[in-house]
Motif scaffolding. Structure first.
Motif, mmCIF file in Angstrom:
data_model
loop_
_atom_site.group_PDB
_atom_site.id
_atom_site.type_symbol
_atom_site.label_atom_id
_atom_site.label_comp_id
_atom_site.label_asym_id
_atom_site.label_seq_id
_atom_site.Cartn_x
_atom_site.Cartn_y
_atom_site.Cartn_z
ATOM 1 N N THR A 172 0.831 -1.212 0.000
ATOM 2 C CA THR A 172 0.000 0.000 0.000
ATOM 3 C C THR A 172 0.863 1.258 0.000
ATOM 4 O O THR A 172 0.568 2.224 -0.713
ATOM 5 N N LEU A 173 1.950 1.256 0.787
ATOM 6 C CA LEU A 173 2.813 2.443 0.814
ATOM 7 C C LEU A 173 3.487 2.663 -0.536
ATOM 8 O O LEU A 173 3.633 3.807 -0.987
ATOM 9 N N ASN A 174 3.892 1.572 -1.193
ATOM 10 C CA ASN A 174 4.495 1.707 -2.527
ATOM 11 C C ASN A 174 3.487 2.272 -3.522
ATOM 12 O O ASN A 174 3.819 3.136 -4.337
ATOM 13 N N GLU A 175 2.253 1.776 -3.427
ATOM 14 C CA GLU A 175 1.213 2.296 -4.332
ATOM 15 C C GLU A 175 0.949 3.770 -4.040
ATOM 16 O O GLU A 175 0.759 4.567 -4.957
ATOM 17 N N ASN A 178 3.579 5.849 -5.595
ATOM 18 C CA ASN A 178 3.381 5.943 -7.046
ATOM 19 C C ASN A 178 2.273 6.916 -7.430
ATOM 20 O O ASN A 178 2.191 7.343 -8.574
ATOM 21 N N HIS A 179 1.391 7.205 -6.485
ATOM 22 C CA HIS A 179 0.282 8.124 -6.777
ATOM 23 C C HIS A 179 0.569 9.553 -6.330
ATOM 24 O O HIS A 179 -0.331 10.391 -6.317
ATOM 25 N N LEU A 180 1.797 9.834 -5.913
ATOM 26 C CA LEU A 180 2.126 11.200 -5.488
ATOM 27 C C LEU A 180 2.482 12.071 -6.688
ATOM 28 O O LEU A 180 3.249 11.658 -7.562
ATOM 29 N N ALA A 181 1.942 13.278 -6.693
ATOM 30 C CA ALA A 181 2.343 14.270 -7.689
ATOM 31 C C ALA A 181 3.754 14.759 -7.324
ATOM 32 O O ALA A 181 4.250 14.473 -6.222
ATOM 33 N N THR A 182 4.392 15.497 -8.221
ATOM 34 C CA THR A 182 5.699 16.076 -7.914
ATOM 35 C C THR A 182 5.595 16.904 -6.639
ATOM 36 O O THR A 182 4.666 17.702 -6.499
ATOM 37 N N LYS A 183 6.511 16.700 -5.738
ATOM 38 C CA LYS A 183 6.525 17.371 -4.418
ATOM 39 C C LYS A 183 5.332 16.986 -3.538
ATOM 40 O O LYS A 183 5.036 17.672 -2.550
ATOM 41 N N GLY A 184 4.615 15.923 -3.911
ATOM 42 C CA GLY A 184 3.471 15.490 -3.101
ATOM 43 C C GLY A 184 3.919 14.943 -1.752
ATOM 44 O O GLY A 184 5.053 14.498 -1.588
#
Ligand code: ZN
Length: 295
Positions: A172-175, A178-184
């Motif tokens: 879940t943390l890896n997913e 992967n769903h973070l925007a730049t600087k998210g």
């Protein structure tokens, strides 16, 4: 509810690093409801994570979230504003996207929407999703594989009191990364197994929440797991909950009878003072981290 689910309880290696050399951290006494479970908390000597084993497998874990599980209830929505001490920053820019993983009844997202975030929720409970949708929140049933979120990047992802419920937290943390925007950023809060209330009340501590909580973090094991998932901790803080202390005290009084500590923890004034002390000395019930993707 009386369940004999022996066959569906699985033994597990460390869910944080797959180490199989864990040692017993705490024996959970069998109770009338789960008399066959013989569950223990195991501590991993490598990554420090404490975890429940044996634990209910994925097929049956849903049975332990009854219809009256508080975070899924409609009548708990209006209380959130007052009680939440967790993430509450306004968005960095208009329409910044926030995803709450394990959004429950959507109370937190209602608050964040009012602050200006464009919000989405994910939850494994269809009941909770229905409550959130009825409150006007875009909430989806499922996880990061949901077709409406697979291609979306978020400026902020929150996992509030969720990680400790997961069979495979690293996935879940890896997913999430992967769903973070730049600087998210990712904001995570979990109960703290090194807290003063845990040390006082052990199996009666509210953070045990047997058998829904599968993982028990301290600041170090949380940071270790985030690093494994390619995330770096920017900030870590302790979150006080004097109500947790009171409820843990009352659990212990009920289970074991009177003691001075249990009595002291159960009173409103003394529980507030003890929680304040726990806060000043970094021994709170909950820890919260803000993290971002490693460079
Ligand atoms: Zn480990």
């Amino acid at each position: 509810m009386s369940l004999d689910l022996t066959a569906d309880w699985e033994k597990t290696d460390c869910p944080g690093c797959q180490c199989n050399r864990g040692f017993v951290f705490l024996n959970l006494k069998p109770n009338a409801e789960f008399e066959h479970s013989h569950a223990q908390l195991i501590r991993c000597p490598d990554c420090q994570l404490v975890f429940l084993s044996p634990r209910p497998n994925r097929n049956i874990i849903g049975q332990f979230y009854s219809d009256d599980y508080a975070p899924h209830q409609t009548n708990k929505i209006k209380h959130h504003k007052k009680s939440s001490k967790e993430f509450s920053s306004p968005p960095p820019e208009i329409n910044a996207k926030l995803l709450d993983y394990g959004c429950g009844n959507g109370a937190f997202l209602l608050k964040m929407k009012a602050l200006g975030w464009e919000v989405t929720g994910l939850d494994a409970s269809a009941n909770a999703i229905a409550v959130a949708n009825a409150a006007g929140i875009k909430a989806l049933h499922g996880d990061f594989k949901h077709p409406e979120v697979t291609t979306i990047k978020f400026d902020c992802i929150t996992l509030r009191q969720v990680l400790e419920h997961l069979h495979n937290p690293l996935e879940t943390l890896n997913e999430a990364r992967n769903h973070l925007a730049t600087k998210g950023k990712i904001s995570i809060s979990v109960p703290n197994i090194e807290s003063l209330p845990y040390r006082w009340f052990k199996e009666d501590w509210l953070g045990i929440d047997f058998p829904r909580h599968l993982l028990f973090f301290n600041p170090q094991s949380l940071e270790n797991m985030l690093r494994k998932a390619g995330l770096k901790v920017l900030k870590m803080k302790h979150i006080r909950h004097s109500s947790w202390l009171r409820e843990s005290s009352l659990n212990a009084l009920k289970a074991k009878g009177f003691s001075f500590k249990r009595w002291l923890g159960s009173k409103k004034l003394s529980s507030s003072v003890i929680s304040l002390w726990a806060g000043l000395t970094n021994q709170c019930d909950c820890i919260q981290v803000l993290a971002e993707e490693e460079d």
